[in-house]
Design a protein around this motif. Structure first.
Motif, mmCIF file in Angstrom:
data_model
loop_
_atom_site.group_PDB
_atom_site.id
_atom_site.type_symbol
_atom_site.label_atom_id
_atom_site.label_comp_id
_atom_site.label_asym_id
_atom_site.label_seq_id
_atom_site.Cartn_x
_atom_site.Cartn_y
_atom_site.Cartn_z
ATOM 1 N N VAL A 1 44.267 33.622 37.792
ATOM 2 C CA VAL A 1 42.997 33.822 38.501
ATOM 3 C C VAL A 1 42.415 35.169 38.069
ATOM 4 C CG1 VAL A 1 41.884 34.274 40.720
ATOM 5 C CG2 VAL A 1 43.563 32.458 40.556
ATOM 6 N N ALA A 2 41.105 35.199 37.873
ATOM 7 C CA ALA A 2 40.407 36.459 37.614
ATOM 8 C C ALA A 2 39.182 36.528 38.508
ATOM 9 C CB ALA A 2 39.990 36.562 36.147
ATOM 10 N N VAL A 3 38.803 37.753 38.871
ATOM 11 C CA VAL A 3 37.635 37.984 39.724
ATOM 12 C C VAL A 3 36.805 39.116 39.129
ATOM 13 C CG1 VAL A 3 36.942 39.006 41.930
ATOM 14 C CG2 VAL A 3 38.543 37.122 41.916
ATOM 15 N N ALA A 4 35.499 38.925 39.133
ATOM 16 C CA ALA A 4 34.549 39.956 38.694
ATOM 17 C C ALA A 4 33.312 39.837 39.570
ATOM 18 C CB ALA A 4 34.210 39.769 37.219
ATOM 19 N N PRO A 5 32.420 40.841 39.571
ATOM 20 C CA PRO A 5 31.211 40.755 40.396
ATOM 21 C C PRO A 5 30.377 39.513 40.068
ATOM 22 C CG PRO A 5 31.516 42.978 39.582
ATOM 23 C CD PRO A 5 32.524 42.136 38.872
ATOM 24 N N ARG A 6 29.599 39.084 41.038
ATOM 25 C CA ARG A 6 28.784 37.879 40.897
ATOM 26 C C ARG A 6 27.905 37.926 39.645
ATOM 27 N NH1 ARG A 6 26.562 33.759 44.362
ATOM 28 N NH2 ARG A 6 25.580 32.320 42.898
ATOM 29 N N ASP A 7 27.867 36.818 38.935
ATOM 30 C CA ASP A 7 27.035 36.625 37.739
ATOM 31 C C ASP A 7 27.445 37.507 36.561
ATOM 32 O OD1 ASP A 7 25.421 34.705 39.038
ATOM 33 O OD2 ASP A 7 24.188 36.290 39.922
ATOM 34 N N SER A 8 28.693 37.956 36.531
ATOM 35 C CA SER A 8 29.141 38.777 35.410
ATOM 36 C C SER A 8 30.027 38.015 34.425
ATOM 37 C CB SER A 8 29.893 40.020 35.917
ATOM 38 O OG SER A 8 31.064 39.641 36.607
ATOM 39 N N ILE A 9 30.480 36.810 34.808
ATOM 40 C CA ILE A 9 31.308 36.002 33.912
ATOM 41 C C ILE A 9 30.425 34.953 33.236
ATOM 42 C CG2 ILE A 9 33.237 34.386 33.749
ATOM 43 C CD1 ILE A 9 34.593 35.818 36.031
ATOM 44 N N TRP A 10 30.427 34.945 31.927
ATOM 45 C CA TRP A 10 29.581 34.052 31.138
ATOM 46 C C TRP A 10 29.974 32.601 31.355
ATOM 47 C CZ3 TRP A 10 30.860 31.138 26.539
ATOM 48 C CH2 TRP A 10 29.745 30.645 25.847
ATOM 49 N N SER A 11 28.975 31.749 31.492
ATOM 50 C CA SER A 11 29.227 30.314 31.630
ATOM 51 C C SER A 11 29.140 29.653 30.271
ATOM 52 C CB SER A 11 28.203 29.683 32.580
ATOM 53 O OG SER A 11 28.350 28.263 32.569
ATOM 54 N N SER A 12 30.181 28.891 29.924
ATOM 55 C CA SER A 12 30.200 28.207 28.640
ATOM 56 C C SER A 12 29.387 26.922 28.655
ATOM 57 C CB SER A 12 31.645 27.894 28.232
ATOM 58 O OG SER A 12 32.298 27.132 29.242
ATOM 59 N N GLY A 13 28.876 26.538 29.833
ATOM 60 C CA GLY A 13 28.024 25.353 29.934
ATOM 61 C C GLY A 13 28.719 24.117 29.392
ATOM 62 N N PRO A 14 28.042 23.354 28.511
ATOM 63 C CA PRO A 14 28.646 22.129 27.987
ATOM 64 C C PRO A 14 29.635 22.372 26.847
ATOM 65 C CG PRO A 14 26.461 22.403 27.060
ATOM 66 C CD PRO A 14 26.655 23.539 28.038
ATOM 67 N N ASP B 1 32.460 36.329 41.133
ATOM 68 C CA ASP B 1 32.726 35.202 40.248
ATOM 69 C C ASP B 1 34.240 35.018 40.181
ATOM 70 O OD1 ASP B 1 30.110 34.647 39.595
ATOM 71 O OD2 ASP B 1 30.173 35.591 37.620
ATOM 72 N N LEU B 2 34.668 33.785 40.270
ATOM 73 C CA LEU B 2 36.081 33.446 40.147
ATOM 74 C C LEU B 2 36.297 32.660 38.857
ATOM 75 C CD1 LEU B 2 36.718 32.122 43.767
ATOM 76 C CD2 LEU B 2 37.765 34.165 42.802
ATOM 77 N N ALA B 3 37.323 33.021 38.098
ATOM 78 C CA ALA B 3 37.767 32.224 36.956
ATOM 79 C C ALA B 3 39.193 31.794 37.263
ATOM 80 C CB ALA B 3 37.719 33.045 35.672
ATOM 81 N N VAL B 4 39.441 30.493 37.283
ATOM 82 C CA VAL B 4 40.734 29.997 37.755
ATOM 83 C C VAL B 4 41.316 28.971 36.789
ATOM 84 C CG1 VAL B 4 40.016 30.345 40.156
ATOM 85 C CG2 VAL B 4 39.764 28.086 39.128
ATOM 86 N N GLY C 1 40.018 33.716 52.632
ATOM 87 C CA GLY C 1 38.615 34.003 52.903
ATOM 88 C C GLY C 1 37.946 34.839 51.833
ATOM 89 N N ILE C 2 38.319 34.613 50.581
ATOM 90 C CA ILE C 2 37.716 35.363 49.474
ATOM 91 C C ILE C 2 36.311 34.843 49.225
ATOM 92 C CG2 ILE C 2 37.872 35.805 46.991
ATOM 93 C CD1 ILE C 2 40.927 35.786 47.332
ATOM 94 N N ASN C 3 35.334 35.735 49.305
ATOM 95 C CA ASN C 3 33.923 35.358 49.140
ATOM 96 C C ASN C 3 33.588 35.231 47.654
ATOM 97 O OD1 ASN C 3 32.788 34.943 51.593
ATOM 98 N ND2 ASN C 3 31.431 36.704 51.536
ATOM 99 N N GLY C 4 33.766 34.053 47.102
ATOM 100 C CA GLY C 4 33.543 33.912 45.675
ATOM 101 C C GLY C 4 33.030 32.545 45.284
ATOM 102 N N ARG C 5 32.433 32.510 44.105
ATOM 103 C CA ARG C 5 31.946 31.267 43.516
ATOM 104 C C ARG C 5 32.709 31.023 42.228
ATOM 105 N NH1 ARG C 5 26.794 31.251 39.763
ATOM 106 N NH2 ARG C 5 28.337 32.618 38.803
ATOM 107 N N VAL C 6 33.171 29.795 42.018
ATOM 108 C CA VAL C 6 33.914 29.473 40.805
ATOM 109 C C VAL C 6 32.953 29.451 39.621
ATOM 110 C CG1 VAL C 6 35.360 27.782 39.624
ATOM 111 C CG2 VAL C 6 35.640 28.157 42.092
#
Length: 322
Positions: free
Chosen positions: A109-122, A86-89, A53-58
């Protein structure tokens, strides 16, 4: 990231997630079956994230399809209500290594606060340099364009050793031919890796390993996931987009990303409230591999919490008795 999850130490739960993925993938070591290993690890990781039940977004995920779906793709949300993390998996960092029975595969797996992990996009590839906390202060943006000899001299001076005593991890790819020759010309030693960019970055950022620096172009998603570990360990990292095809370059341009920008580890992960965990699969310099002994299995994991500056090594035994 103060909430009910951290009160019960989300880090230990995250270790259960990587252990589950490792146990599922372990039976496919040396099998040659890439898809089966990937499917088993991804399914186990996803199921454990749901169970806990981890409240996270990949934020950094796995796009490879399993039965027409990618259960750990970017944007997937776990838990109820608003995603807090934010989840990085990466269920298997080094899947090819695992199915060929070679060392270096881990589950991460890594976890940080929401919107703190940069998205590499395309973007698919990042050029990067990774060092540990003793060298982080000398890693300057100029290193990304300087000759390898200049950067290695800075690192050697900070570590109070000669350049020829340094060990550099580089992925063994044709694109690195010139970089490898530059490093060899300095007298530094090189560990060439077939795969395992994340694991190589972890070795470079971890104090006390044989590796002094990771250099070269690797996967963008693996680079951002590595940044979580590097920041949690107080290491240093520089990165820049490095498209390897005209199509990737065009997609990056269309997304409005700057090909010239040099990112620091603080740009890639903007918070220092990070949990990072990895479980060994086929054995690395840091983590022993998964072991099956009769009716039980043993796992070895690393858990890092940036906020408290703690590193834990966790050995777990799983019984298969019914």
């Amino acid at each position: 990231m103060e909430n009910n999850h951290t009160a019960r130490n989300i880090g230990l739960d995250l270790t259960r997630v990587t252990e589950a993925a490792a146990l599922a993938a372990g039976r496919w070591i040396g099998s040659g079956n890439f898809d089966a290993a990937h499917s088993a690890a991804t399914g186990a990781m996803r199921n454990m994230l749901v169970t806990l039940g981890i409240n996270g977004r990949v934020a950094i995920g796995e796009d490879r399809l399993i039965d027409g779906d990618a259960p750990l793709r970017e944007g997937v949300v776990f838990g109820e209500g608003k995603a807090l993390f934010d989840l990085a998996v990466d269920p298997i960092a080094g899947t090819r290594l695992l199915v060929e029975g070679k060392p270096g595969a881990i589950s991460v797996v890594a976890v940080a606060p929401r919107d703190s992990i940069w998205s590499s996009g395309p973007a698919e590839y990042l050029d990067k340099i990774v060092v540990d906390r003793d060298v982080a202060h000398v890693l300057v943006p100029e290193c990304m364009d300087a000759p390898a000899a200049w950067t290695l001299a800075l690192i050697a001076r900070a570590k109070k050793k000669s350049v020829r005593d340094l060990v550099v991890v580089v992925l063994q790819r044709p694109r690195h031919h010139d970089l490898i020759e530059e490093i060899r010309a300095t007298g530094a030693r090189i560990y060439l890796r077939q795969e395992g960019d994340t694991e190589g970055a972890l070795e470079a950022a971890m104090p006390g390993t044989d590796v002094d620096v990771l250099m070269g172009v690797g996967g963008a998603s693996q680079g951002v996931l590595s940044a979580c570990a590097v920041r949690a360990l107080r290491g240093g990292m520089l990165a820049r987009l490095s498209p390897q095809s005209a199509e990737e370059r065009a997609a990056i341009s269309q997304a409005g990303l700057d090909l010239r920008r040099i990112y620091t580890v603080e740009d890639l992960v903007t918070s220092d409230d990070i949990f990072f965990t990895a479980t060994g699969l086929t054995g690395t310099a840091i983590l022993p591999g998964l072991r099956y002994i009769g009716d039980h299995a043993e796992t070895h994991s690393l858990l890092v919490r940036a906020k408290t500056r703690t590193r834990r090594y966790i050995q777990a035994e799983y019984s298969f008795e019914r």
